[in-house]
Design an enzyme around this catalytic site. Structure first.
Site, PDB file in Angstrom:
ATOM      1  N   SER A  40       0.855  -1.183   0.000  1.00 18.48           N
ATOM      2  CA  SER A  40       0.000   0.000   0.000  1.00 18.48           C
ATOM      3  C   SER A  40       0.892   1.233   0.000  1.00 18.48           C
ATOM      4  O   SER A  40       2.023   1.196   0.507  1.00 18.48           O
ATOM      5  CB  SER A  40      -0.895   0.017   1.232  1.00 18.48           C
ATOM      6  OG  SER A  40      -1.538   1.264   1.398  1.00 18.48           O
ATOM      7  N   TYR A  61      -1.508  -0.124  10.609  1.00 16.00           N
ATOM      8  CA  TYR A  61      -1.678  -0.498   9.205  1.00 16.00           C
ATOM      9  C   TYR A  61      -0.499  -0.004   8.377  1.00 16.00           C
ATOM     10  O   TYR A  61       0.073  -0.750   7.573  1.00 16.00           O
ATOM     11  CB  TYR A  61      -2.989   0.046   8.642  1.00 16.00           C
ATOM     12  CG  TYR A  61      -3.160  -0.263   7.180  1.00 16.00           C
ATOM     13  CD1 TYR A  61      -3.370  -1.584   6.760  1.00 16.00           C
ATOM     14  CD2 TYR A  61      -3.084   0.733   6.208  1.00 16.00           C
ATOM     15  CE1 TYR A  61      -3.507  -1.893   5.411  1.00 16.00           C
ATOM     16  CE2 TYR A  61      -3.223   0.429   4.864  1.00 16.00           C
ATOM     17  CZ  TYR A  61      -3.431  -0.872   4.466  1.00 16.00           C
ATOM     18  OH  TYR A  61      -3.548  -1.183   3.136  1.00 16.00           O
TER      19      TYR A  61
END
Length: 255
Positions: A135, A148
């Site tokens: 990501s 995250y």
């Protein structure tokens, strides 16, 4: 006929990737927690599929899954480590520790456990492609990203170190790092609040699952003498913002 193993294949990037690889003649090993969805997906594909329910947070289940693959499915040419999730958007001091552990166990522990099991297969074959779905959060931290962001930074660096170890083996390692993408990802992150999740994408023209599937397929099919180390992609509507500066008026007054 090549075989691709795709994790998190029941929706989003994983499902779109499975459909694209099947259209190009790949046999598929598809895993996810939701076996019912995998079975429905497999029935719509024209290529042989082996589907199994797999919880990526359960390392013993991953071990049993790989060890239990039928002989005709044991030679894996492409591993797409797509399974992953984000949970929560609040600041670290308000986060649910269970959410943190779930992200670590899925995005890091599950990914490295499955990769460790598949590596000997690919090294023995002197070929293979490992494509890890990271990501932009692994490169560009943001408020509420906390764990995250940390897990995706791990995926980025692990992939590079893995590539260094595998030089000369014929096994390639790539990461694809999407930005704003409209899948079930945000619904999961918002703990099922679809209205809140949908608000992220209104008028933003986000990445869609098929965009990422196209790029994963390309990564797996560049000429064998090439390795794409990492591919970061955002929708045109997204870019980097200014750094956050917190101003303390009280401190200024005291000065």
């Amino acid at each position: 006929m090549k075989t691709a193993l795709i994790t998190g294949a029941s929706s989003g990037f994983g499902e779109a990737t499975a459909r694209l690889f099947a259209r190009h003649g790949y046999r598929l090993i598809l895993v996810a927690r939701r076996l019912d969805r995998l079975k429905v997906l497999a029935e719509t594909l024209d290529m042989p599929c082996h589907v199994e329910a797999l919880d990526m947070t359960d390392t013993s289940a991953i071990d049993a899954f790989v060890n239990g693959l039928p002989a005709e499915w044991s030679n894996i040419d492409i591993l797409v480590n797509n399974a992953g999730l984000a949970l929560g958007t609040g600041p670290a001091q308000e986060a649910d520790l269970t959410d943190w552990h779930t992200m670590i166990n899925t995005n890091i522990t599950g990914l490295v456990t499955l990769t460790h099991k598949i590596l000997p297969i690919m090294v023995k074959q002197n070929s293979g492609s490992i494509i890890n779905v990271g990501s932009i959060a692994g490169n560009w931290p943001y408020p509420g990203g906390n764990v995250y962001c940390g897990t995706k930074a791990f995926v980025h660096q692990f992939s590079k170190a893995l590539r260094a170890d595998l030089a000369g083996t014929g096994v390639r390692v790539s990461t694809i790092e999407p930005g704003l993408a409209e899948t079930e990802f945000s619904i999961v992150r918002m703990h099922g609040d679809k209205q809140k999740a949908d608000g992220l994408y209104t008028d933003a023209q986000p990445i869609v699952a098929e965009d990422i599937a196209d790029m994963i397929f390309w990564l797996a099919n560049v000429p064998p003498h090439l390795n794409v180390n990492n591919l970061e992609v955002m929708p045109t509507s997204q870019a980097w913002g200014p750094l956050n500066v917190v101003k303390n008026s009280d401190a200024a007054d005291d000065a």
